[in-house]
Design an enzyme around this catalytic site. Structure first.
Site: not given
Ligand SMILES: Cc1cc2nc3c(=O)[nH]c(=O)nc-3n(C[C@H](O)[C@H](O)[C@H](O)COP(=O)(O)O)c2cc1C
Length: 344
Positions: A28, A115
């Site tokens: 998400p 979050c």
């Molecule tokens: C712009 C942005 C918005 C995010 N919004 C949420 C969210 O609404 N809910 C959530 O659980 N994590 C949120 N995250 C965290 C991501 O789900 C994820 O845990 C994090 O980006 C690490 O994974 P990645 O390295 O694959 O991006 C957000 C991350 C980013 C960059």
């Protein structure tokens, strides 16, 4: 048939009674994973994108005036399997919100415990719940008791580095009825900092739970990263966020590489342009925002479809300045129609 090690890496998983055919899932992301983008992931990756998730919704707004968050009720049956994510700190309010979401067709409820944004975490929501794992588990229990659909949790290693909580919490959450846990390896105080990657907490959570699937999350950018995360931690699948932005085909490409050892060809410029156009038009059709606000939102998204092309810097700069869908069409239609191409 000989089952290779590679093939066993992408075994389907079950989240409650829902089968996730490929355990590569979309994380998400607020401001990114709206219906338009989730649908693109389905169209370009099919079942290789095993699960998608909405942006986070506040349990407070849901049960309060309601009006401001209704525009985020954007899910559709065609994106199944999908989860709807909520955050909040009050078990009763979270339970009531989850019921509203289930009535509105949510196939799964995901509870946000990751979050770190102060306005959420300081009030006890998101990663703020990790201050006290018992309260966090009581939120899970309340939501599980309130709905019939599976309940999952997305959690960080803990709030602060001196106080890891993911393992204790995971045990309690499973007892409380959570059907899957996704673990982002960072502590909340790390935000998204580029600290040295350490996936060990994902393996610790996997070893601590009895039977529910565990998804690893954080800094998976390639199929090799995904394989390595599964190998090193024993997790059942991988949740991918930032690397998927502008790359809805990523899950299919990763799955293919993991299953066969071979790379699929990189999508052509025309495919990328058409995907960006679809993103814009589906959002315009399905979002409650008026067109200027949709265009403003898309400024942050569409350039990501072209980020591998150094020579398209000018196009990217134009895309971050658009004011209307007509401007987007004018920029992208010639590319999508093959009227313009690059020597690749
Ligand atoms: C712009 C942005 C918005 C995010 N919004 C949420 C969210 O609404 N809910 C959530 O659980 N994590 C949120 N995250 C965290 C991501 O789900 C994820 O845990 C994090 O980006 C690490 O994974 P990645 O390295 O694959 O991006 C957000 C991350 C980013 C960059």
């Amino acid at each position: 048939m000989i089952v290779t090690r590679e093939q066993t890496r992408l075994n389907p998983i079950r989240i409650g009674d829902i089968e996730i055919k490929t355990p590569l899932t979309l994380a998400p992301m607020d401001g990114m994973t709206n219906y338009a983008f989730r649908r693109l992931c389905r169209e370009h990756s099919g079942d290789d994108c095993g699960l998608v998730c909405t942006e986070l919704l506040s349990s407070n707004i849901l049960t309060g005036s309601g009006a401001r968050s209704r525009y985020k009720f954007d899910w559709q049956p065609d994106e199944f399997p999908f989860a709807v994510q909520i955050f909040g700190s009050e078990p009763a309010m979270m339970a009531e919100s989850a019921q509203i979401l289930e009535d509105a067709g949510a196939a799964m409820i995901d509870i946000n415990m990751g979050c770190w944004v102060p306005k959420i975490a300081r009030k006890g929501g998101g990663a703020g719940l990790l201050r006290d794992v018992c309260t966090a588990a009581s939120v899970v229990e309340a939501v599980v008791n309130a709905v019939n659909v599976p309940v999952t949790v997305k959690v960080r290693a803990g709030l602060k580095r001196d106080h890891p909580t993911a393992v204790d919490f995971a045990r309690l959450a499973e007892e409380a009825g959570a059907q899957m846990i996704a673990v982002h390896w960072r502590f909340a105080e790390q935000g998204f900092r580029d600290d040295p990657v350490d996936w060990s907490v994902i393996g610790e959570v996997k070893a601590a739970v009895k039977k529910i699937p565990v998804l690893g999350n954080g800094d998976v950018k390639t199929a090799e990263d995904a394989m390595r995360m599964m190998d090193e931690t024993g997790c059942d699948g991988v949740m991918i966020g930032r690397a998927a932005a502008g790359h809805p085909w990523l899950f299919k490409h990763f799955a293919h590489k993991i299953r066969t050892g071979e790379e699929l060809p990189s999508p052509s410029l025309a495919v990328r342009a058409q995907a960006a156009l679809d993103h814009a038009h589906v959002m315009l059709e399905t979002d409650d925002y008026p067109e200027p606000k949709v265009a403003l939102h898309l400024r942050g998204r569409l350039h990501q479809y072209f980020d591998e092309y150094d020579v398209l810097a000018e196009l990217r700069q134009s895309l971050v300045r658009v004011n209307s869908i007509a401007e987007i069409d004018a920029l992208l239609e010639p590319l999508a129609n093959g009227e313009m191409s690059l020597d690749e």
